[in-house]
Design an enzyme around this catalytic site. Structure first.
Site, PDB file in Angstrom:
ATOM      1  N   ASP A  40       3.650   1.671  -7.487  1.00  0.00           N
ATOM      2  CA  ASP A  40       4.152   0.875  -8.536  1.00  0.00           C
ATOM      3  C   ASP A  40       5.433   1.178  -9.296  1.00  0.00           C
ATOM      4  O   ASP A  40       5.685   2.246  -9.166  1.00  0.00           O
ATOM      5  CB  ASP A  40       2.941   0.895  -9.701  1.00  0.00           C
ATOM      6  CG  ASP A  40       2.680   2.431 -10.255  1.00  0.00           C
ATOM      7  OD1 ASP A  40       2.605   3.298  -9.482  1.00  0.00           O
ATOM      8  OD2 ASP A  40       2.269   2.438 -11.326  1.00  0.00           O
ATOM      9  N   GLU A  88       0.463   4.838 -11.081  1.00  0.00           N
ATOM     10  CA  GLU A  88       0.818   6.072 -11.625  1.00  0.00           C
ATOM     11  C   GLU A  88       1.634   6.002 -13.046  1.00  0.00           C
ATOM     12  O   GLU A  88       1.641   6.806 -13.909  1.00  0.00           O
ATOM     13  CB  GLU A  88       1.739   6.713 -10.698  1.00  0.00           C
ATOM     14  CG  GLU A  88       2.154   8.255 -11.012  1.00  0.00           C
ATOM     15  CD  GLU A  88       3.382   8.269 -11.886  1.00  0.00           C
ATOM     16  OE1 GLU A  88       3.770   9.506 -12.260  1.00  0.00           O
ATOM     17  OE2 GLU A  88       4.007   7.366 -12.063  1.00  0.00           O
TER      18      GLU A  88
END
Length: 406
Positions: free
Chosen positions: A75, A138
């Site tokens: 991400d 994350e």
């Protein structure tokens, strides 16, 4: 290990492919498809996408040995000001020897490098098992995607490929907590505030006490961070009313030995003789996300500090591999939290952080990664894999010792 021209081209090509896919937290599906497709194309022995959407690629060596993990999150944070960029944030353009775009540094460059590095090593030179994990969320739920992968697995060492630059290797990291402060009061008409009890004033006074708290320091980890980052009140809009509720968020970076309870107790102690202290409460924040697979993840926002000491065999292996590639990397403490905060800080797995790029460029306009660093990091990862026959049986970390030397 020196990469061939073909491998260099492939690493650059794949990094560009990843950067061109936005993939915010909870929206990593297309990135995961690209990662799994690349692992299969490169000949990984096993490629799995778990129920949370993490991608796990496995390569088995020809000899017994340890299991090591190279980790990178899929991400990225959103682009909030595209007009501030000199190049298309999702264009993955190569300009002046650098790869430009959101996620080039944080951390699709590092992810591409470790995926390709794993496949580039001759199986005859691999002892044990190499896992490459491409993890979800994350940027919001630090380390929790990786934690799902590691549950129930025996892992001897882990590198998360976050940006440190080539000349630094992070051997430890600070902890973190978000502490939610709630102040209560009594509402009244704003023309007669003496009939009420303004919760904003109470929160401001409490915040002043907390700001005045002595900050703790550590000879290795530096000084802790306790920072007020957000406030909200009710009723809202507040026209005509004295607020009876005020919520504030403290974002903090923690030193070794600090627990969630011990840290919040320091806030309570700071308000011991504070008028109306009983109307101020503290609790750890919680973060939740719906994964792109439909699974729900939610965790308390607390992570402990961690350190992988100099005598740890996995750290020695990595430092030897760096030396063999001609890189002298200074051991440092990472001042932000990463997936290693879970692998090392919670799960006790010897962990390190090493990856291409500068953290100073992360989350900012004009994020870019020097191509030379991208390729050099892949050579380091390959060298680590080739040296996987390190001494086994060492105890995994169970505590962080603040007296340890870097």
């Amino acid at each position: 290990m020196k990469l061939t021209a073909a491998w260099q081209e492939e690493i650059i090509r794949f990094a560009q492919e990843l950067i061109r896919i936005p993939g915010f937290s909870g929206e990593e599906g297309r990135t995961a498809e690209a990662v799994a497709r690349q692992m299969r194309r490169l000949g990984y022995d096993e490629v799995e996408v778990d129920r949370w959407g993490n991608v796990i690629g496995t390569i088995h060596g020809t000899r017994p040995g340890p299991t090591i993990v190279f980790d990178g999150h899929m991400d990225v944070v959103p682009v909030r000001d595209p007009e501030a960029w000199e190049h298309d944030p999702y264009g993955a353009e190569i300009v002046d020897g650098a790869l430009w775009g959101r996620g080039s540094v944080d951390m699709k460059g590092g992810l591409a490098a470790c995926i390709c590095a794993g496949a580039s090593v001759d199986r005859a030179k691999i002892s044990g098992t190499v896992m490459v994990t491409a993890t979800i969320a994350e940027e919001l739920l630090i380390g929790r995607g990786l934690g799902k992968i590691l549950e129930g697995r025996k892992v001897d060492g882990l590198i998360t490929c976050e940006p440190t630059g080539l000349r630094q290797i992070a051997v430890g990291g600070v902890g973190r907590i978000t502490a939610e402060m709630t102040a209560r009061g009594l509402t009244a008409h704003s023309s007669k505030p003496h009939l009420g009890d303004n919760a904003i004033y109470r929160a401001m006074d409490a915040a002043s006490r907390i700001r005045a708290m002595p900050r703790r320091t550590d000879p290795v980890f530096g000084t802790e961070v306790i920072e007020l980052v957000e406030m909200k009140s009710k009723p809202s809009p507040g026209n005509g009313s004295v607020p009876d509720y005020c919520w504030a968020l403290w974002e903090c970076r923690l030193l070794p030995g600090e627990t969630c309870d011990s840290f919040l107790q320091r806030f309570h102690t700071a308000l011991q003789d504070f008028p109306g202290a009983e109307k101020v409460t503290f609790e750890p924040g919680r973060i939740a996300i719906d994964c792109y697979t439909g699974e729900h993840l939610e965790h308390e926002d607390f992570l402990p500090a961690w350190l992988t000491p100099a005598e740890e065999p996995f750290r020695r292996l990595v430092e030897q591999a760096l030396s063999l590639t001609g890189i002298q990397a200074e051991p440092v403490i990472f001042r932000a939290c990463t997936n290693a905060s879970v692998s090392a800080g919670i799960m006790g797995i010897p962990s390190l952080i090493y990856g291409p790029g500068s953290l100073d460029l992360a989350h900012k306009p004009n994020e870019h990664l020097p191509i030379a660093e991208l390729l050099a990091s892949a050579e380091v990862y390959a060298a680590i894999i080739e040296r996987t026959g390190f001494t086994q049986g060492s105890e995994h970390l169970s505590k962080v010792d603040s007296s340890s030397k870097l």
